[in-house]
Design a protein around this motif. Structure first.
Motif, PDB file in Angstrom:
ATOM      1  N   ARG A 173       0.778  -1.256   0.228  1.00 11.08           N
ATOM      2  CA  ARG A 173       0.115   0.141  -0.135  1.00 11.08           C
ATOM      3  C   ARG A 173       0.876   1.383  -0.315  1.00 11.08           C
ATOM      4  N   ASP A 174       2.071   1.389   0.901  1.00 15.25           N
ATOM      5  CA  ASP A 174       2.746   2.373   1.002  1.00 15.25           C
ATOM      6  C   ASP A 174       3.387   2.715  -0.331  1.00 15.25           C
ATOM      7  N   GLU A 175       3.974   1.593  -0.694  1.00 12.00           N
ATOM      8  CA  GLU A 175       4.716   1.817  -2.244  1.00 12.00           C
ATOM      9  C   GLU A 175       4.068   2.297  -3.201  1.00 12.00           C
ATOM     10  N   ARG A 176       2.586   1.832  -3.365  1.00 11.81           N
ATOM     11  CA  ARG A 176       1.574   2.304  -4.436  1.00 11.81           C
ATOM     12  C   ARG A 176       1.438   3.864  -4.144  1.00 11.81           C
ATOM     13  N   LEU A 177       1.311   4.110  -2.724  1.00 10.88           N
ATOM     14  CA  LEU A 177       0.887   5.412  -2.621  1.00 10.88           C
ATOM     15  C   LEU A 177       2.089   6.346  -2.935  1.00 10.88           C
ATOM     16  N   LEU A 178       3.345   6.038  -2.700  1.00  9.20           N
ATOM     17  CA  LEU A 178       4.417   7.070  -2.839  1.00  9.20           C
ATOM     18  C   LEU A 178       4.881   6.880  -4.306  1.00  9.20           C
ATOM     19  N   LEU A 179       4.376   5.837  -5.059  1.00  4.96           N
ATOM     20  CA  LEU A 179       4.633   5.810  -6.677  1.00  4.96           C
ATOM     21  C   LEU A 179       3.769   6.830  -7.303  1.00  4.96           C
ATOM     22  N   GLU A 180       2.548   6.849  -6.803  1.00  6.86           N
ATOM     23  CA  GLU A 180       1.547   7.763  -7.425  1.00  6.86           C
ATOM     24  C   GLU A 180       1.803   9.208  -7.103  1.00  6.86           C
ATOM     25  N   ARG A 181       2.338   9.464  -5.841  1.00  7.65           N
ATOM     26  CA  ARG A 181       2.803  10.818  -5.555  1.00  7.65           C
ATOM     27  C   ARG A 181       3.940  11.322  -6.401  1.00  7.65           C
ATOM     28  N   LEU A 182       4.818  10.316  -6.630  1.00  8.33           N
ATOM     29  CA  LEU A 182       6.187  10.675  -7.190  1.00  8.33           C
ATOM     30  C   LEU A 182       5.837  11.226  -8.632  1.00  8.33           C
ATOM     31  N   SER A 183       4.539  11.041  -9.324  1.00  9.63           N
ATOM     32  CA  SER A 183       4.157  11.444 -10.449  1.00  9.63           C
ATOM     33  C   SER A 183       3.832  12.946 -10.544  1.00  9.63           C
ATOM     34  N   ILE A 184       4.016  13.295  -9.303  1.00  3.81           N
ATOM     35  CA  ILE A 184       3.771  14.977  -9.415  1.00  3.81           C
ATOM     36  C   ILE A 184       4.798  15.890  -9.832  1.00  3.81           C
ATOM     37  N   PHE A 185       5.943  15.000  -9.688  1.00  2.00           N
ATOM     38  CA  PHE A 185       7.157  15.533 -10.156  1.00  2.00           C
ATOM     39  C   PHE A 185       7.430  15.663 -11.766  1.00  2.00           C
ATOM     40  N   ALA A 186       8.323  16.400 -11.957  1.00  2.00           N
ATOM     41  CA  ALA A 186       8.675  16.334 -13.747  1.00  2.00           C
ATOM     42  C   ALA A 186       9.221  15.245 -14.077  1.00  2.00           C
ATOM     43  N   PRO A 187       9.041  14.823 -15.449  1.00  2.00           N
ATOM     44  CA  PRO A 187       9.640  13.636 -15.907  1.00  2.00           C
ATOM     45  C   PRO A 187      11.126  13.681 -15.679  1.00  2.00           C
ATOM     46  N   GLY A 188      11.815  12.702 -15.540  1.00  2.00           N
ATOM     47  CA  GLY A 188      13.315  12.476 -15.251  1.00  2.00           C
ATOM     48  C   GLY A 188      13.851  11.732 -16.245  1.00  2.00           C
ATOM     49  N   ASP A 189      15.157  11.773 -16.436  1.00  2.00           N
ATOM     50  CA  ASP A 189      16.103  10.849 -17.280  1.00  2.00           C
ATOM     51  C   ASP A 189      17.302  10.467 -16.675  1.00  2.00           C
ATOM     52  N   ASP A 190      18.195  10.029 -17.330  1.00  2.00           N
ATOM     53  CA  ASP A 190      19.616   9.600 -16.729  1.00  2.00           C
ATOM     54  C   ASP A 190      20.553  10.525 -16.955  1.00  2.00           C
ATOM     55  N   SER A 191      20.225  11.877 -17.058  1.00  2.00           N
ATOM     56  CA  SER A 191      21.447  12.848 -17.223  1.00  2.00           C
ATOM     57  C   SER A 191      21.901  13.108 -15.633  1.00  2.00           C
ATOM     58  N   ASP A 192      22.835  13.988 -15.679  1.00  2.00           N
ATOM     59  CA  ASP A 192      23.078  14.184 -14.319  1.00  2.00           C
ATOM     60  C   ASP A 192      22.314  15.116 -13.491  1.00  2.00           C
ATOM     61  N   TYR A 193      21.299  16.019 -14.211  1.00  2.00           N
ATOM     62  CA  TYR A 193      20.298  16.418 -13.312  1.00  2.00           C
ATOM     63  C   TYR A 193      18.954  15.780 -13.295  1.00  2.00           C
ATOM     64  N   GLY A 194      18.718  14.561 -13.768  1.00  2.00           N
ATOM     65  CA  GLY A 194      17.753  13.798 -13.857  1.00  2.00           C
ATOM     66  C   GLY A 194      17.228  13.527 -12.210  1.00  2.00           C
ATOM     67  N   GLY A 195      15.782  13.679 -11.982  1.00  2.00           N
ATOM     68  CA  GLY A 195      15.235  12.971 -10.836  1.00  2.00           C
ATOM     69  C   GLY A 195      15.473  14.210  -9.782  1.00  2.00           C
ATOM     70  N   VAL A 196      14.953  13.743  -8.573  1.00  4.84           N
ATOM     71  CA  VAL A 196      14.795  14.824  -7.230  1.00  4.84           C
ATOM     72  C   VAL A 196      15.502  13.965  -6.203  1.00  4.84           C
TER      73      VAL A 196
END
Length: 836
Positions: free
Chosen positions: A264-287
């Motif tokens: 349940r918690d993993e699903r909830l966090l996965l859904e909330r992570l979608s609020i962030f901008a799309p990421g990629d494998d570049s040096d600045y990808g992700g949060v």
């Protein structure tokens, strides 16, 4: 080609090595559809061909999730010993089928592949542990979306295909379906790469995308991958025949399967992570995890139901989601940054949208976080601080996303000017060339603020103030003045009376930010000495408000005003003081700003050589990695200094060759300035006090060189500033036949043009209209339009002004000749235009 094994050379080599070393357990992990099974097939087939070691496969996709070990034993035993082993247990049959010896009793190698184990990880781990003990010569290869967790397990991560392999796979599907394959440099090839990138270069998703060609164009498919609410990828269906695994028919089925295995918690966090901008494998990808905790974790009071994520749980939850191939992680500079692959993000966002109130709540927390963080930086960080710039660059996509969300929600409108003010106070738009975005946001906000939304007056003031500052930076001084008037009129208490601009010498209570923008206008637009007074007042107000950042930038404007408009002695003293303060910060970009003012002061003191050295140092300090040129003001001040040196040489009657060389330097600076202005989004460079100095400088070069040579040198400066080898302190150009820079992407793009397109490009670079080109070549206007569109496409440009940057040096003389022969308006027929 479809069916052909593509890429994966490093993973294949690692598998080959592990098999040769008789590794006991090897697990291939990766998201659904990434090609784990294909990789295992390729590796074991090659190994079997070279060693004749038997390979057995157990397909476990149909085993019920959570099945116990005995059920898995039975499923694994079937392909090894057949379906009938009623005379003994499945375990005994399995061990007997795998345990092999030679004539002298030595244990022989055997490979068992357990395919699709992610839904039965615990039971599989138990089975593997027992098999490894009972069958000494056994190597087990597992495919799963997460590791099995056996103590001596070798994990091989299966990444997405490379860009080239992904495109080749897509085109293989195209060819199999009877479609023409585009050439490597064709626009269609670029669209194919874009489609593959949007589906994470995942082989299964690529096949689903290619299947859309039956009733969609490449452009239509690409538009279906918008990443927003209109994204249709989750509805794509495979046209392949049933292979027994329903999870491979649609992208949503693949992702549903992974989602179903989460808690349940993993699903909830996965859904909330979608609020962030799309990421990629570049040096600045992700949060970073701290940012995720601030946005996605709950305070107990926020959520009265059971859906609460504690901040302290973020690390463990992210680790689990990463292990299950749903979250990617970039690890660099000592910091882990997490992001959802685009397809996972679309899926998780759709899940989150099922609870609209939750979307608004998490979206607001996301915007508030970036707003607060930027305001904190504004209060505590000096402009252009390297660490601050690096952080904003990393977070830029999410900052932009927060602004876009604010523009859609009236109650969040205040976040937009707040973020914009913080960004420009921190100097980021100037350092990174992001003024266009700030301007676009503010313009989009303003109609809503003024007409529809009930916003506090400070929102109206800030929105107009930001736009006024941006307009001043982009040399649109009349618009800047009008916007600042609107900002002042919106102030409460009647401060903004019509005569407020006549109060430069007294404090009528204007906010410090308004004073700062006003001082900028007075200096750059009017050359009004009152800029000194207003900038000083802005600095004092910033200090009183505890805004060290604002105080410093106001001090820079004050110093620049002193340098340009004060007495030479006072200008020199004030510039040196500001330079000392900037040096104390250690921030290269700020030192460069101060050195510009020092260069002007040195020029007014009659020392142009020292001024030239200072402004070139400023240019070096303000160069930014990447393709964004140095500030246009640096180039302009260098032009002022160079013009003074040239004028002094003319008065002292130095040799003609030396004068011509210096004039070419100056004309080249004109080209560099044009390029810098384009990069900064400055469309209007014809007004203002600074522009007057600059144009007078360039006029001196025109007098020395003549119009034709001046134009040629200017184009050379523009071309060099556009190319990858551009520098802010290029050595003096001593002749028109200067050596070329190193080969750049522009040169390779020129090679894509046909001979006809090259000729048209030369004429366009010389300023010929399409009508004139049509008349000259004896072709229809429509034909030339089509040919010019092809030139734009192949050179990857958007305007005629950009053509000259791609003209090879050896053709610049042809451009100059064509410019001299450009037909006047209304004389465009083939009979009235001389051939170049």
């Amino acid at each position: 080609m479809v069916g052909q094994f593509l890429g994966r050379s490093s993973e294949l080599e690692r598998l080959r090595t592990l098999l040769m070393r008789s590794a006991r357990v090897i697990t291939l992990i990766g998201p659904g559809g990434i090609g784990k099974t294909r990789l295992a097939e390729q590796a074991t087939r090659q190994f079997h061909a070279g060693t004749r070691v038997p390979v057995f496969w157990a397909r476990l996709a149909r085993v019920t999730p959570g099945a116990d070990c005995s059920a898995i034993e039975e499923e694994v035993a079937r392909p090894i010993v057949g379906t009938d082993f009623s005379d003994r247990s499945s375990w005994d049959a399995l061990v007997a089928g795998l345990r092999r010896t030679d004539a002298v009793g030595r244990h022989l190698r055997v490979i068992l592949v357990l395919d699709n184990c992610e839904h039965i990880v615990d039971a599989s781990s138990d089975l593997i542990a027992r098999l490894v003990v009972e069958v000494p010569g056994l190597t087990i290869v597992v495919t799963s979306r997460e590791p099995i967790g056996w103590i001596d397990e070798y994990v091989v991560r299966v990444p997405p295909l490379s860009v080239d392999d992904a495109a080749e796979l897509f085109m293989g599907h195209m060819k199999a379906a009877g479609y023409d394959i585009p050439e490597e440099n064709a626009p269609e090839a670029a669209v194919i790469r874009q489609i593959c990138r949007h589906v994470n270069n995942n082989p299964l998703y690529i096949s689903l995308a290619a299947a859309r060609l039956a009733d969609r164009s490449l452009g239509d498919i690409c538009r279906e991958l918008g990443g927003d609410a209109g994204d249709t990828r989750l509805a794509w269906d495979s046209s392949a025949e049933d292979d027994g695994d329903a999870r491979s028919h649609r992208m949503v089925d693949v992702l549903d399967w992974s989602y179903s295995l989460c808690g349940r918690d993993e699903r909830l966090l996965l859904e909330r992570l979608s609020i962030f901008a799309p990421g990629d494998d570049s040096d600045y990808g992700g949060v970073a995890v701290d940012t995720i905790a601030m946005v996605c974790a709950d305070e107990a009071a926020e959520s009265p139901d059971a859906s609460v994520l504690a901040p302290g749980d973020m690390d463990d939850l992210l680790e689990t989601l990463t292990r299950r191939s749903l979250v990617n992680v970039n690890e660099g500079d000592g910091e882990a940054r997490y992001f959802l692959p685009e397809c996972v993000r679309v899926y998780a966002r759709n899940r989150l949208r099922e609870r609209p109130a939750e979307v608004i709540r998490i979206q607001r927390r996301h915007g508030d976080y970036y707003r607060r963080r930027l305001r904190e930086l504004q209060r505590t960080t000096l402009p252009a601080d390297e660490n601050m710039v690096d952080w904003i660059r990393k977070e830029w996509n999410d900052i932009a996303l927060a602004v876009e969300a604010g523009l859609q929600q009236p109650e969040d409108a205040v976040a937009v000017p707040d973020i914009a003010v913080a960004l420009f106070a921190l100097g980021f738009p100037l350092v990174r060339g992001r003024m266009r975005e700030l301007r676009n946001w503010s313009w989009r906000l303003l109609p809503g603020v003024e007409a529809r939304w009930s916003c506090p007056p400070e929102v109206v003031v800030m929105a107009n103030n930001v736009l006024s500052w941006l307009a001043a930076c982009q040399r649109e001084y009349r618009m800047s003045a009008e916007l600042l008037d609107q900002a002042v009129r919106a102030l409460p208490g009647g401060i903004g009376a019509p005569e407020w601009r006549h109060t430069t010498d007294i404090d009528i209570g204007l906010p410090p930010l308004v004073e700062y923008v006003w001082a900028t206008q007075l200096l750059m637009s009017d050359g009004d000495p009152a800029a000194v007074v207003v900038a000083a007042r802005a600095r004092r107000k910033m200090c009183a408000a505890g805004n060290a950042n604002g105080a410093f930038v106001s001090g820079l404007v004050e110093t620049l005003a002193y340098a340009c408009l004060g007495s030479p002695d006072v200008a020199s003293e004030r510039a040196q003081r500001q330079l000392d303060e900037a040096v104390a910060t250690g921030i290269e970009w700020l030192i460069g700003e101060a050195e510009q003012a020092w260069a002007i002061a040195a020029l007014r003191q009659g020392d142009p050589d020292a001024a030239l050295a200072a402004v070139r140092r400023a240019g070096e300090r303000q160069r930014v990695p990447g393709d964004y040129p140095v500030r246009e003001t640096v180039v302009e001040i260098e032009a002022w200094v160079t013009a003074r040196i040239l004028a002094d040489g003319m008065e002292s009657r130095v040799g003609d060759q030396a004068l011509a060389s210096r004039a070419i330097d100056l004309a080249t600076l004109a080209g560099r300035r044009r390029r810098a202005c384009e990069a900064a989004g400055i469309r209007n460079v014809g007004e203002g006090y600074f522009n007057g100095w600059t144009e007078r400088a360039f006029d001196i070069a025109r007098q020395v060189l003549g119009a034709s040579k001046y134009a040629g040198a200017e184009e050379t400066g523009y071309r060099r500033a556009t190319g990858s080898a551009w520098t802010a302190t290029s050595p003096a150009v001593v002749g028109m036949a200067a050596e070329d820079d190193d080969p750049s992407p522009e040169a390779s793009r020129w090679g894509r043009l046909t001979s006809t397109e090259r000729h048209i490009a030369v004429l366009a670079a010389a300023g010929w209209s399409n009508t004139a080109i049509a008349g000259y070549r004896g072709k229809s206007f429509r034909t030339v339009n089509t040919q010019m569109a092809a030139v734009f496409q192949k050179l990857m440009i958007h305007s005629r002004r950009e053509v000259v940057a791609h003209i090879p040096a050896e053709l610049m003389e042809e451009v100059n000749t064509a410019r001299a022969r450009k037909p006047s308006s209304g004389h465009t027929s083939a009979g009235t235009v001389s051939r170049v």
